[in-house]
Design an enzyme around this catalytic site. Structure first.
Site, PDB file in Angstrom:
ATOM      1  CE  LYS A  89      -4.470  -1.441   1.687  1.00 27.93           C
ATOM      2  NZ  LYS A  89      -4.283  -2.884   2.026  1.00 27.93           N
ATOM      3  CD  GLU A 111     -11.371   5.449   1.912  1.00 34.99           C
ATOM      4  OE1 GLU A 111     -11.108   6.599   1.493  1.00 34.99           O
ATOM      5  OE2 GLU A 111     -11.001   4.408   1.334  1.00 34.99           O
ATOM      6  CB  SER A 377      -0.314  -8.206  -1.159  1.00 32.55           C
ATOM      7  OG  SER A 377      -1.099  -9.047  -0.331  1.00 32.55           O
TER       8      SER A 377
HETATM    9  C1  LIG Z   1      -5.126  -3.897   1.678  1.00 37.49           C
HETATM   10  C2  LIG Z   1      -4.448  -5.168   1.362  1.00 37.49           C
HETATM   11  C3  LIG Z   1      -4.858  -5.997   0.294  1.00 37.49           C
HETATM   12  C4  LIG Z   1      -6.075  -5.724  -0.537  1.00 37.49           C
HETATM   13  O1  LIG Z   1      -6.032  -4.544  -1.285  1.00 37.49           O
HETATM   14  P1  LIG Z   1      -5.810  -4.566  -2.861  1.00 37.49           P
HETATM   15  O2  LIG Z   1      -6.127  -3.151  -3.253  1.00 37.49           O
HETATM   16  O3  LIG Z   1      -6.749  -5.557  -3.447  1.00 37.49           O
HETATM   17  O4  LIG Z   1      -4.398  -4.919  -3.107  1.00 37.49           O
HETATM   18  C5  LIG Z   1      -4.127  -7.132   0.022  1.00 37.49           C
HETATM   19  N1  LIG Z   1      -3.055  -7.478   0.770  1.00 37.49           N
HETATM   20  C6  LIG Z   1      -2.643  -6.723   1.801  1.00 37.49           C
HETATM   21  C7  LIG Z   1      -1.456  -7.179   2.579  1.00 37.49           C
HETATM   22  C8  LIG Z   1      -3.314  -5.541   2.141  1.00 37.49           C
HETATM   23  O5  LIG Z   1      -2.892  -4.813   3.177  1.00 37.49           O
END
Ligand SMILES: *Cc1c(COP(=O)(O)O)cnc(C)c1O
Length: 393
Positions: A89, A111, A377
């Site tokens: 993010k 938000e 992610s």
């Molecule tokens: C917020 C988040 C997501 C989901 O958000 P996307 O916009 O779909 O990427 C996925 N993995 C992690 C670790 C997150 O913090």
């Protein structure tokens, strides 16, 4: 076939900017200026330098040998979990705060639901010395106490949304209201590839650093920039958009999105938008969303807070409709098992969102010479409570 946004902000039939008239000047200013700003070489240099020295990019592309052995293919993990603040993010919030400065804004609003985007926004506001207000449903504030305190430590004002269910939707409404009343000095940082045009395209471009690095790293590693598969989880879809972006026109690269099936697709408790959703308008764009027959948004459910969202970004709706991306899903149980499996096989405890991408690996018919990249992610530190409550390890 084009997967780029058109001049009006559409991907096929999805996208656009469905906003109250009072927000029009704010969104229009952004639409007119965003591309010139982000492709200015001075901006690019500042963005790249911060990604390198502050976020820790490029993140490694790690060949997971024991996971590869188990799934009988070559599996690489793109280590977004090693980014500063623990997930992808921050790539987007760095980009947007630099853009806000170029637009002459002094204040930031955002938000947040689970608090991850709030923390990434609070972090870059501290970095840039900008005043930051994060709107969060009162119920979410109680459920996500550590992230609330992280934001406060970073100097951000966390404002409880007291309307409706006191969750993400209500926080979004309050943030919009604030933005309408403070159009000239405030930039609104959206955390995924959702919202009115140009947000989905802008966030995709900031996150696309992920696939540009994957290509370079694979070229060096195997002498070919193209994997056979790229897998990523999809909440709103920003990490997936970033991991897919530079492969979209390469048909021989199979792109797979993993959605949260919660307690099961047919259980009434899930967040698998492509399986259950229909076209509608959510958070300012036309997209696929889970709704009742009379168009009420259905409350989503997933064990993972980051995937607990009733829609997907308009780019993903288009990628689904055109068949360019295949969407699979994993239940809570499947994701938790995959999270434990990665911990045991590779010594990496993943975010539960990312564990959904790991969980669909076993649902694909792989050849032994296939090269698979899974976008990891985020890291699992924030999910320790959920792992403990789950208990089966
Ligand atoms: C917020 C988040 C997501 C989901 O958000 P996307 O916009 O779909 O990427 C996925 N993995 C992690 C670790 C997150 O913090």
């Amino acid at each position: 076939m084009s997967f780029q946004v058109d001049k009006r902000g559409y991907y096929g039939q999805f996208g656009g900017a469905y906003i109250p008239e009072m927000l029009y000047p704010n969104v229009e200013e952004l639409r007119e200026k965003y591309l010139d700003i982000i492709y200015d070489p001075v901006f690019q240099k500042e963005f790249d330098n911060l990604l390198k020295d502050y976020v820790g990019r490029p993140t490694p592309l790690y060949k997971a040998n024991r996971l590869s052995e188990k799934y009988k293919a070559t599996v690489y993990l793109k280590r977004e979990d090693l980014c500063h603040t623990g997930a992808h993010k921050i790539n987007n919030t760095i980009g947007q705060i630099l853009l806000a400065k170029r637009l002459g804004k002094q204040k930031i609003i955002a938000e947040t639901g689970a608090g991850q985007h709030g923390v990434a926004t609070a972090t870059v506001c501290a970095l840039m010395g900008m005043e930051c207000r994060v709107y969060m449903g009162k119920l979410d504030m109680e459920r996500q106490r550590p992230n609330v305190e992280r934001m406060r430590i970073l100097g951000t004002k966390v404002i409880p949304a007291l309307s409706g269910n006191m969750t993400l939707k209500d926080a979004t409404n309050e943030a919009m209201r604030h933005w309408i009343n403070h159009p000239t000095d405030t930039h609104y940082i959206i955390g995924s590839v959702v919202g009115p045009h140009p947000y989905p395209d802008m966030v995709t471009r900031f996150q696309s650093v992920i696939s540009s690095e994957i290509k370079e790293q694979l070229q060096r590693e195997i002498g070919n920039p193209y994997p056979d598969y790229v897998l990523a989880c999809v909440g709103g879809g920003s990490n997936a958009a970033g991991a897919f972006y530079h492969f979209l026109s390469d048909d021989h690269v199979n792109l797979i999105g993993a959605e949260a099936a919660g307690l099961g697709i047919d259980s009434g408790e899930s967040a698998a938008t492509t399986a259950l959703g229909k076209p509608g308008v959510l958070h300012g764009s036309k997209t696929l969303l889970m709704q009742t027959s009379d168009g009420q948004v259905v409350e989503p459910y997933s064990i993972s807070a980051g995937l607990d969202y009733p829609g997907i970004g308009p780019l993903h709706a288009h990628l689904f409709e055109t068949g360019r991306v295949q969407f699979l899903n994993a239940t809570d149980d499947e994701a938790m098992n995959a999270g434990i499996e990665l911990s045991r096989l590779e010594g990496i405890i993943p975010a539960i969102e990312s564990a959904h991408a790991l969980a669909v690996l076993g649902k694909i018919a792989l050849d032994p010479d296939d090269v698979v990249v899974i976008n990891l992610s985020g890291r699992g530190d924030k999910d320790l409570e959920t792992y403990i409550r789950w208990g089966k390890y």
